[in-house]
Design a protein around this motif. Structure first.
Motif, PDB file in Angstrom:
ATOM      1  N   LEU B  96       0.869  -1.183   0.000  1.00  0.00           N
ATOM      2  CA  LEU B  96       0.000   0.000   0.000  1.00  0.00           C
ATOM      3  C   LEU B  96       0.905   1.232   0.000  1.00  0.00           C
ATOM      4  O   LEU B  96       1.712   1.413   0.914  1.00  0.00           O
ATOM      5  CB  LEU B  96      -0.921   0.014   1.221  1.00  0.00           C
ATOM      6  N   PRO B  97       0.808   2.067  -1.049  1.00  0.00           N
ATOM      7  CA  PRO B  97       1.811   3.124  -1.251  1.00  0.00           C
ATOM      8  C   PRO B  97       1.886   4.181  -0.160  1.00  0.00           C
ATOM      9  O   PRO B  97       2.931   4.773   0.046  1.00  0.00           O
ATOM     10  CB  PRO B  97       1.403   3.748  -2.593  1.00  0.00           C
ATOM     11  N   GLU B  98       0.749   4.444   0.515  1.00  0.00           N
ATOM     12  CA  GLU B  98       0.768   5.534   1.506  1.00  0.00           C
ATOM     13  C   GLU B  98       1.275   5.080   2.874  1.00  0.00           C
ATOM     14  O   GLU B  98       1.372   5.882   3.801  1.00  0.00           O
ATOM     15  CB  GLU B  98      -0.630   6.118   1.702  1.00  0.00           C
ATOM     16  N   PHE B  99       1.567   3.781   3.000  1.00  0.00           N
ATOM     17  CA  PHE B  99       1.963   3.256   4.301  1.00  0.00           C
ATOM     18  C   PHE B  99       3.436   2.869   4.302  1.00  0.00           C
ATOM     19  O   PHE B  99       3.971   2.463   3.271  1.00  0.00           O
ATOM     20  CB  PHE B  99       1.099   2.043   4.657  1.00  0.00           C
ATOM     21  N   THR B 100       4.068   2.970   5.459  1.00  0.00           N
ATOM     22  CA  THR B 100       5.474   2.601   5.574  1.00  0.00           C
ATOM     23  C   THR B 100       5.598   1.073   5.544  1.00  0.00           C
ATOM     24  O   THR B 100       4.584   0.361   5.645  1.00  0.00           O
ATOM     25  CB  THR B 100       6.067   3.102   6.900  1.00  0.00           C
ATOM     26  N   ALA B 101       6.836   0.606   5.440  1.00  0.00           N
ATOM     27  CA  ALA B 101       7.083  -0.842   5.432  1.00  0.00           C
ATOM     28  C   ALA B 101       6.468  -1.466   6.684  1.00  0.00           C
ATOM     29  O   ALA B 101       5.763  -2.483   6.613  1.00  0.00           O
ATOM     30  CB  ALA B 101       8.589  -1.085   5.394  1.00  0.00           C
ATOM     31  N   LEU B 102       6.715  -0.831   7.821  1.00  0.00           N
ATOM     32  CA  LEU B 102       6.208  -1.348   9.095  1.00  0.00           C
ATOM     33  C   LEU B 102       4.676  -1.421   9.079  1.00  0.00           C
ATOM     34  O   LEU B 102       4.076  -2.439   9.444  1.00  0.00           O
ATOM     35  CB  LEU B 102       6.682  -0.429  10.232  1.00  0.00           C
ATOM     36  N   GLU B 103       4.044  -0.354   8.604  1.00  0.00           N
ATOM     37  CA  GLU B 103       2.577  -0.314   8.588  1.00  0.00           C
ATOM     38  C   GLU B 103       2.003  -1.339   7.623  1.00  0.00           C
ATOM     39  O   GLU B 103       0.970  -1.962   7.902  1.00  0.00           O
ATOM     40  CB  GLU B 103       2.098   1.092   8.205  1.00  0.00           C
ATOM     41  N   ASN B 104       2.685  -1.526   6.484  1.00  0.00           N
ATOM     42  CA  ASN B 104       2.213  -2.528   5.523  1.00  0.00           C
ATOM     43  C   ASN B 104       2.171  -3.916   6.146  1.00  0.00           C
ATOM     44  O   ASN B 104       1.286  -4.702   5.858  1.00  0.00           O
ATOM     45  CB  ASN B 104       3.099  -2.530   4.280  1.00  0.00           C
ATOM     46  N   VAL B 105       3.152  -4.195   7.000  1.00  0.00           N
ATOM     47  CA  VAL B 105       3.192  -5.520   7.640  1.00  0.00           C
ATOM     48  C   VAL B 105       2.170  -5.581   8.780  1.00  0.00           C
ATOM     49  O   VAL B 105       1.628  -6.638   9.096  1.00  0.00           O
ATOM     50  CB  VAL B 105       4.628  -5.833   8.136  1.00  0.00           C
ATOM     51  N   MET B 106       1.891  -4.431   9.361  1.00  0.00           N
ATOM     52  CA  MET B 106       0.922  -4.402  10.475  1.00  0.00           C
ATOM     53  C   MET B 106      -0.519  -4.605   9.995  1.00  0.00           C
ATOM     54  O   MET B 106      -1.344  -5.170  10.729  1.00  0.00           O
ATOM     55  CB  MET B 106       1.002  -3.052  11.206  1.00  0.00           C
ATOM     56  N   ILE B 107      -0.825  -4.152   8.785  1.00  0.00           N
ATOM     57  CA  ILE B 107      -2.230  -4.133   8.346  1.00  0.00           C
ATOM     58  C   ILE B 107      -2.924  -5.500   8.392  1.00  0.00           C
ATOM     59  O   ILE B 107      -4.026  -5.604   8.952  1.00  0.00           O
ATOM     60  CB  ILE B 107      -2.368  -3.434   6.971  1.00  0.00           C
ATOM     61  N   PRO B 108      -2.326  -6.585   7.854  1.00  0.00           N
ATOM     62  CA  PRO B 108      -3.042  -7.878   7.948  1.00  0.00           C
ATOM     63  C   PRO B 108      -3.330  -8.265   9.401  1.00  0.00           C
ATOM     64  O   PRO B 108      -4.359  -8.869   9.692  1.00  0.00           O
ATOM     65  CB  PRO B 108      -2.079  -8.875   7.313  1.00  0.00           C
ATOM     66  N   GLN B 109      -2.431  -7.880  10.301  1.00  0.00           N
ATOM     67  CA  GLN B 109      -2.641  -8.205  11.722  1.00  0.00           C
ATOM     68  C   GLN B 109      -3.782  -7.376  12.306  1.00  0.00           C
ATOM     69  O   GLN B 109      -4.598  -7.872  13.079  1.00  0.00           O
ATOM     70  CB  GLN B 109      -1.361  -7.949  12.513  1.00  0.00           C
ATOM     71  N   LEU B 110      -3.839  -6.104  11.890  1.00  0.00           N
ATOM     72  CA  LEU B 110      -4.942  -5.250  12.376  1.00  0.00           C
ATOM     73  C   LEU B 110      -6.272  -5.745  11.815  1.00  0.00           C
ATOM     74  O   LEU B 110      -7.295  -5.716  12.498  1.00  0.00           O
ATOM     75  CB  LEU B 110      -4.699  -3.787  11.981  1.00  0.00           C
ATOM     76  N   ILE B 111      -6.251  -6.212  10.559  1.00  0.00           N
ATOM     77  CA  ILE B 111      -7.480  -6.776   9.967  1.00  0.00           C
ATOM     78  C   ILE B 111      -7.926  -7.976  10.798  1.00  0.00           C
ATOM     79  O   ILE B 111      -9.118  -8.173  11.047  1.00  0.00           O
ATOM     80  CB  ILE B 111      -7.252  -7.181   8.483  1.00  0.00           C
ATOM     81  N   ALA B 112      -6.940  -8.759  11.263  1.00  0.00           N
ATOM     82  CA  ALA B 112      -7.262  -9.959  12.063  1.00  0.00           C
ATOM     83  C   ALA B 112      -7.706  -9.584  13.478  1.00  0.00           C
ATOM     84  O   ALA B 112      -8.099 -10.456  14.244  1.00  0.00           O
ATOM     85  CB  ALA B 112      -6.049 -10.874  12.123  1.00  0.00           C
ATOM     86  N   GLY B 113      -7.635  -8.306  13.812  1.00  0.00           N
ATOM     87  CA  GLY B 113      -8.100  -7.856  15.130  1.00  0.00           C
ATOM     88  C   GLY B 113      -6.994  -7.791  16.165  1.00  0.00           C
ATOM     89  O   GLY B 113      -7.278  -7.691  17.358  1.00  0.00           O
ATOM     90  N   ALA B 114      -5.736  -7.841  15.708  1.00  0.00           N
ATOM     91  CA  ALA B 114      -4.630  -7.805  16.665  1.00  0.00           C
ATOM     92  C   ALA B 114      -4.504  -6.430  17.313  1.00  0.00           C
ATOM     93  O   ALA B 114      -4.909  -5.417  16.727  1.00  0.00           O
ATOM     94  CB  ALA B 114      -3.320  -8.134  15.948  1.00  0.00           C
ATOM     95  N   ARG B 120       2.714  -4.133  15.922  1.00  0.00           N
ATOM     96  CA  ARG B 120       3.942  -3.381  15.665  1.00  0.00           C
ATOM     97  C   ARG B 120       5.158  -4.229  16.039  1.00  0.00           C
ATOM     98  O   ARG B 120       6.131  -4.325  15.266  1.00  0.00           O
ATOM     99  CB  ARG B 120       3.929  -2.076  16.485  1.00  0.00           C
ATOM    100  N   HIS B 121       5.071  -4.887  17.187  1.00  0.00           N
ATOM    101  CA  HIS B 121       6.181  -5.699  17.672  1.00  0.00           C
ATOM    102  C   HIS B 121       6.477  -6.846  16.696  1.00  0.00           C
ATOM    103  O   HIS B 121       7.617  -7.076  16.303  1.00  0.00           O
ATOM    104  CB  HIS B 121       5.832  -6.241  19.061  1.00  0.00           C
ATOM    105  N   ARG B 122       5.414  -7.534  16.288  1.00  0.00           N
ATOM    106  CA  ARG B 122       5.565  -8.664  15.353  1.00  0.00           C
ATOM    107  C   ARG B 122       6.144  -8.173  14.011  1.00  0.00           C
ATOM    108  O   ARG B 122       7.015  -8.817  13.420  1.00  0.00           O
ATOM    109  CB  ARG B 122       4.184  -9.314  15.152  1.00  0.00           C
ATOM    110  N   SER B 123       5.665  -7.009  13.552  1.00  0.00           N
ATOM    111  CA  SER B 123       6.120  -6.484  12.259  1.00  0.00           C
ATOM    112  C   SER B 123       7.593  -6.104  12.313  1.00  0.00           C
ATOM    113  O   SER B 123       8.352  -6.377  11.377  1.00  0.00           O
ATOM    114  CB  SER B 123       5.286  -5.261  11.861  1.00  0.00           C
TER     115      SER B 123
END
Lengths: 386, 235
Positions: B96-114, B120-123
């Motif tokens: 996703l172009p507007e998100f940083t590398a860290l945020e891109n990795v966080m998004i699937p986890q946030l979708i899962a309700g993490a 952030r730690h996992r990413s």
């Protein structure tokens, strides 16, 4: 709520993209708030000028009679009703006013100034003179300011009131400006003088009543009509047509608001559709990593709704500026046509609340279809899109 | 243990003129396998991958994921399975172009309700493993192709999926970056027994996997399995 995080990032990443829908809705909010302010002010002015220039309640002669004969007795009966603040017997009629070569038709009102002033606060409308002079100077009159100007009547000059062969010479004791069409035909006279002019004896045409509460009139009117044989009407009864006209006007104004709503909504829909087609692949990716259709709807609905508060704030600010400009540069309007002499605007907190609700409603409604469309995308096709 | 079983999988595209993209494909993938699917363009590789990745529904047949038939699951259920059981790596990183590398990795986890902090730690942990610890707060436009693809790998692994599906994951990279990404996937396969299904045109890449399926005209025409340092035909 990751949906809000994504929506917020989309908005902040393309501020130019959101500028136009924000401006479109802000302008709509401004127009609607200013229109509401003008309408509210106009309505209030109409009501207040109606109420200011006529009694809250009027007691008229019995069925089949032209005048009230026992007006002094009836006045004391009226004083017995709770909430009554002023009672003024009034004799109304038509006459001709003549000054040098100028002649004009006038409406005369014969009154006792000490009773009439508490009823209508006439003194505060005088641009010159003293209303109470009528109590001591039997051949004096308070003349409508426009009428005086049309007759080219100067303070101290005598003029004639003529009716059915009776002619009385009067001197102006003051000029009155009510801001309504009455200013070009109104003449106040001492009651006795008016009775002489009318030639009907010691009678009045009506008794004007003022109550402590503007909206108590109808209840007292129905009580008086029931307890006596006199016909009593509140200002609401008398102004029924005017109030109905204002309601009709309000209905058409709402239609106008609806049109503005739809037009500004299309602006937002258009931008949202553009945003979604620009982000088709991104939507596919979000779906591939697990975002469900509900989440996609939430993202784009949130994106649309985020535009609401800035649109509302900007629109309210513009409406406020417009109101200040209208107040600063008074726009005169013909009182005979509009029953108000100048355009004024009244921006109450409710209007701003409606404007904010309007902006949010526009963005909510406009976001629905594009968001739904985004949620129905096929992830494979979305990812493969160029 | 079988992680994916496809039975008589069919996919027909088009209204009027129909195109048979998959023709009765039978396939069993074991947990921890490192598998590649090859074949010429239009052979149905990506279609098969989209079916196995639950991005598309088959016209016929069954898909069993961890012992559960999922081919006709509801849209919501498929979204949840894609989020928790599957990880995707595309030819173009598709971050996703507007998100940083860290945020891109966080998004699937946030979708899962993490929880945001846990995500952030996992990413950070994943990106450290990918050698991108200094690129956490860079946006995709500030990363090289290889770095972006490694972020995409981290994103695919974010929710500890059962299977990672890669559609030409090195197809858009230079040789050095391709090698780096391959080594990364292989390392994960060996260390955490992660199952990988990769579609590739690149035979060099395919020959580094444990099993190669060759698809032609929507059918599996050959299957080779690594044995004793070489490949043996087993279809």
């Amino acid at each position: 709520m990751f949906e809000i995080i994504i929506a917020w990032r989309h908005i902040t990443a393309s501020p130019r993209m959101v500028l136009f829908p924000v401006l479109a809705v802000a302008l709509a909010v401004m127009v609607i708030a200013a229109m509401m302010g003008l309408m509210e002010s106009y309505r209030e002015e109409i009501v207040s000028s109606t109420v200011e220039n006529s009694p809250y309640l009027t007691v008229e002669p019995k069925e089949g009679e032209d005048y009230i004969h026992l007006y002094k007795t009836l006045s004391s009966v009226i004083w017995g009703y709770p909430g009554v603040e002023a009672v003024s017997p009034r004799l109304l009629g038509m006459a001709a006013a003549k000054y040098r070569e100028q002649v004009k038709g006038v409406s005369i009102i014969g009154i006792d100034p000490l009773l009439e002033d508490p009823l209508l606060g006439v003194q505060s409308d005088l641009v010159w003179g003293d209303f109470n002079d009528l109590a001591f100077k039997k051949h004096s009159a308070i003349v409508g300011a426009k009428l005086a100007s049309d007759l080219k009547l100067k303070p101290g000059d005598g003029f004639y009131l003529i009716r059915k062969g009776v002619s009385l010479k009067l001197t102006p004791a003051g000029y009155i400006r009510t801001g309504t069409g009455a200013d070009e035909s109104l003449v106040y006279l001492p009651l006795e003088t008016a009775q002489r002019l009318m030639g009907e004896g010691d009678v009045v045409s009506e008794i004007g009543v003022r109550t402590s509460d503007l909206y108590e009139g109808p209840a007292i009117a129905s009580g008086l009509s029931r307890d006596s044989f006199y016909k009593a009407q509140s200002w609401q009864d008398k102004s029924r047509n005017l109030l109905n006209l204002l309601d009709t006007q309000r209905f058409f104004t709402y239609l106008f608001y609806l049109l503005i709503f739809v037009i500004s909504g299309f602006g937002v829909v258009n931008t949202m559709i553009m945003t979604i087609s620009r982000r088709t692949r991104e939507i596919g990716i979000l779906m591939a990593i697990g975002a469900n259709r509900g989440s996609i709807i939430k993202i784009f609905m949130a994106e649309s709704l985020i535009l609401g508060p800035p649109s509302a704030a900007l629109g309210c600010l513009l409406a406020y500026v417009a109101a200040k400009l209208i107040e600063a540069f008074p726009i005169e309007i013909p009182a005979e046509v509009y029953a108000a002499s100048r355009m004024s605007i009244l921006l109450s907190p409710e209007i701003f609340a409606y404007a904010v609700a309007f902006a949010i409603m526009v963005d909510l409604a406009a976001g629905l279809y594009p968001a739904y469309k985004a949620s129905r995308m096929d992830p494979v096709e979305a990812i493969a899109s160029a | 243990m079988n992680i994916i079983v496809a039975k008589k999988l069919r996919k027909v595209f088009g209204n009027g003129v129909e195109l048979l993209a998959l023709d009765d494909v039978n396939l069993t993938i074991l947990e921890g396998e490192f598998l590649s699917i090859t074949g010429p363009s239009g052979s149905g590789k990506s279609t098969l991958l989209n079916m196995l990745g639950l991005l598309d529904k088959p016209s016929g047949g069954e898909i069993w994921l961890k012992g559960r038939e999922v081919s006709q699951s509801s849209s919501l259920e498929r979204s949840q399975l894609r989020n928790k059981e599957l990880g995707f790596i595309f030819q173009y990183h598709h971050l996703l172009p507007e998100f940083t590398a860290l945020e891109n990795v966080m998004i699937p986890q946030l979708i899962a309700g993490a929880d945001k902090k846990a995500a952030r730690h996992r990413s950070e942990e994943l990106l450290r493993e990918m050698g991108l610890v200094e690129r956490l707060n860079h946006k995709p436009s500030e990363l090289s192709g290889g770095q972006s693809q490694r972020v995409a790998v981290a994103r695919a692994l974010a929710n500890r999926p059962s299977i990672v599906i890669g559609d030409e994951p090195t197809g858009n990279l230079d040789t050095k970056s391709s090698e780096m990404v391959y080594e990364l996937l292989r390392k994960l396969n060996r260390e955490i027994k992660q199952t990988f299904i990769l579609v590739t045109h690149d035979m060099n890449m395919a020959q580094k996997t444990d099993r190669i399926l060759r698809l032609v005209d929507g059918r599996i025409v050959s299957e080779m399995r690594r044995e004793n340092g070489g490949f043996v035909e087993c279809l």
